[in-house]
Scaffold this active site. Structure first.
Site, short mmCIF file in Angstrom:
data_model
loop_
_atom_site.label_atom_id
_atom_site.label_comp_id
_atom_site.label_asym_id
_atom_site.label_seq_id
_atom_site.Cartn_x
_atom_site.Cartn_y
_atom_site.Cartn_z
N ILE A 1 -21.05 15.75 -10.43
CA ILE A 1 -21.33 14.53 -9.68
C ILE A 1 -20.62 14.57 -8.32
O ILE A 1 -19.73 15.37 -8.09
CB ILE A 1 -20.89 13.27 -10.46
CG1 ILE A 1 -19.37 13.27 -10.68
CG2 ILE A 1 -21.64 13.18 -11.78
CD1 ILE A 1 -18.85 11.98 -11.32
N ASP B 1 -10.15 17.77 -2.45
CA ASP B 1 -10.32 17.27 -3.81
C ASP B 1 -11.00 18.35 -4.64
O ASP B 1 -12.22 18.48 -4.63
CB ASP B 1 -11.13 15.98 -3.82
CG ASP B 1 -11.13 15.30 -5.19
OD1 ASP B 1 -10.90 16.00 -6.20
OD2 ASP B 1 -11.37 14.09 -5.24
N GLY C 1 -16.36 10.27 -5.41
CA GLY C 1 -16.50 8.88 -4.99
C GLY C 1 -16.21 8.69 -3.51
O GLY C 1 -16.90 7.94 -2.81
#
Length: 291
Positions: A215, A195, A218
């Site tokens: 960040i 990713d 997920g």
């Protein structure tokens, strides 16, 4: 142009083939925080192959990165306003233990599309079946639920019925609490499993999206929560880990201390995760299915 629900539900996907090695399994485990304690034999069994090469195990949540079709919502034929897409939930079911190395195939299809109304967005569910490329054995099923914030109001043509309801959390004090401190470079490690979204690496991209810093992915957060269950409930024995579903409720940052609270009811572990230093709940309404 609004999305065409009939077209989107029938959209074909190219079958993805993915060959991976023990090194890839180790890199994935490092990317969700395993190996932080080099004296913990349980953690080492996911990042160290041992002298005879037989000790290594694969994290069950590694299914999330196997035969991944990529960010296909950006393709023009979808009609999706991809800039407003939000990853809402992730679910994985393990049908057979994941090999630490192998050759797999991934078949993706859209299995749900629900209109929330004009200005409210839509929910899209995609399902990927991962099979062993040599034997055809089904290894895992991965289900992703996305909120299409810019694509509501298409009216008829969507899926019949309601989208999956949130998992109901038990009341009372948790049976287990596990705190895991994530290293500041965790997102930079996790992205090497496939990713490569710059939101998780480039401060300028994160700032343009409204975040003070890059960040955590997920699905990396999901892996950290799975680690907490393996550590607290299963003594790092993944053979009893059969499935997991999480709902993302807030962004986690690399470097956060993540507190996972767990309630065990029969073969189900309900859980939620809080970023301790910031007091933000980042996962909720989550469960792990055990044998």
């Amino acid at each position: 142009m609004p999305i065409n629900p009939v077209h989107l539900l029938a959209r074909p996907f190219r079958e993805i083939e993915h060959a991976y090695s023990q090194r890839d399994s180790q890199l994935y485990a490092l990317g969700v925080g395993l190996g932080a304690d080099p004296l913990d034999a349980g953690q080492l069994s996911y990042v160290y192959e041992g002298r005879d090469g037989q000790l290594l195990r694969a994290m069950p949540t590694m299914a999330n990165v196997l035969a991944y079709p990529g960010f296909w919502a950006r393709e023009p034929d979808t009609g999706i306003t991809w800039q407003k897409l939000l990853h809402a939930e992730q679910e994985v079911h393990i049908h057979a233990p994941l090999p630490t190395s192998g050759h797999v195939k991934g078949a993706t299809r859209i299995t749900g599309l629900w209109d929330k109304g004009e200005g409210k967005g839509a929910l899209l569910q995609q399902t990927r079946e991962i099979t062993d490329a040599e034997t055809g054995q089904l290894l895992a099923t991965v289900v992703q639920l996305s909120l299409l914030r810019g694509d509501g109001g298409f009216g008829e043509g969507g899926s019949v019925g309601a989208p999956p309801a949130p998992h109901v959390m038990p009341e009372g004090e948790p049976d287990y609490v596990c705190e895991l401190t994530t290293p500041a470079q965790l997102a930079l490690i996790y992205r090497l499993s496939g990713d490569l979204n710059p939101l998780h690496a480039d401060p300028s991209v994160a700032a343009s999206a409204g975040f003070a810093r890059p960040i955590l992915h997920g699905m990396a957060l999901m892996g950290v929560a799975a680690h907490a269950v393996l550590r607290a409930v299963l003594a790092y024995d993944a053979t009893h880990f059969m499935g997991m579903r999480v709902r993302f409720t807030g962004p986690a940052w690399p470097g956060d201390t993540l507190r996972t609270e767990m309630w065990v009811r029969g073969s189900t572990v309900s859980l939620r995760v809080t970023a301790v230093e910031r007091g933000v709940m980042v996962l909720n309404n989550a469960w792990v299915d055990l044998t």
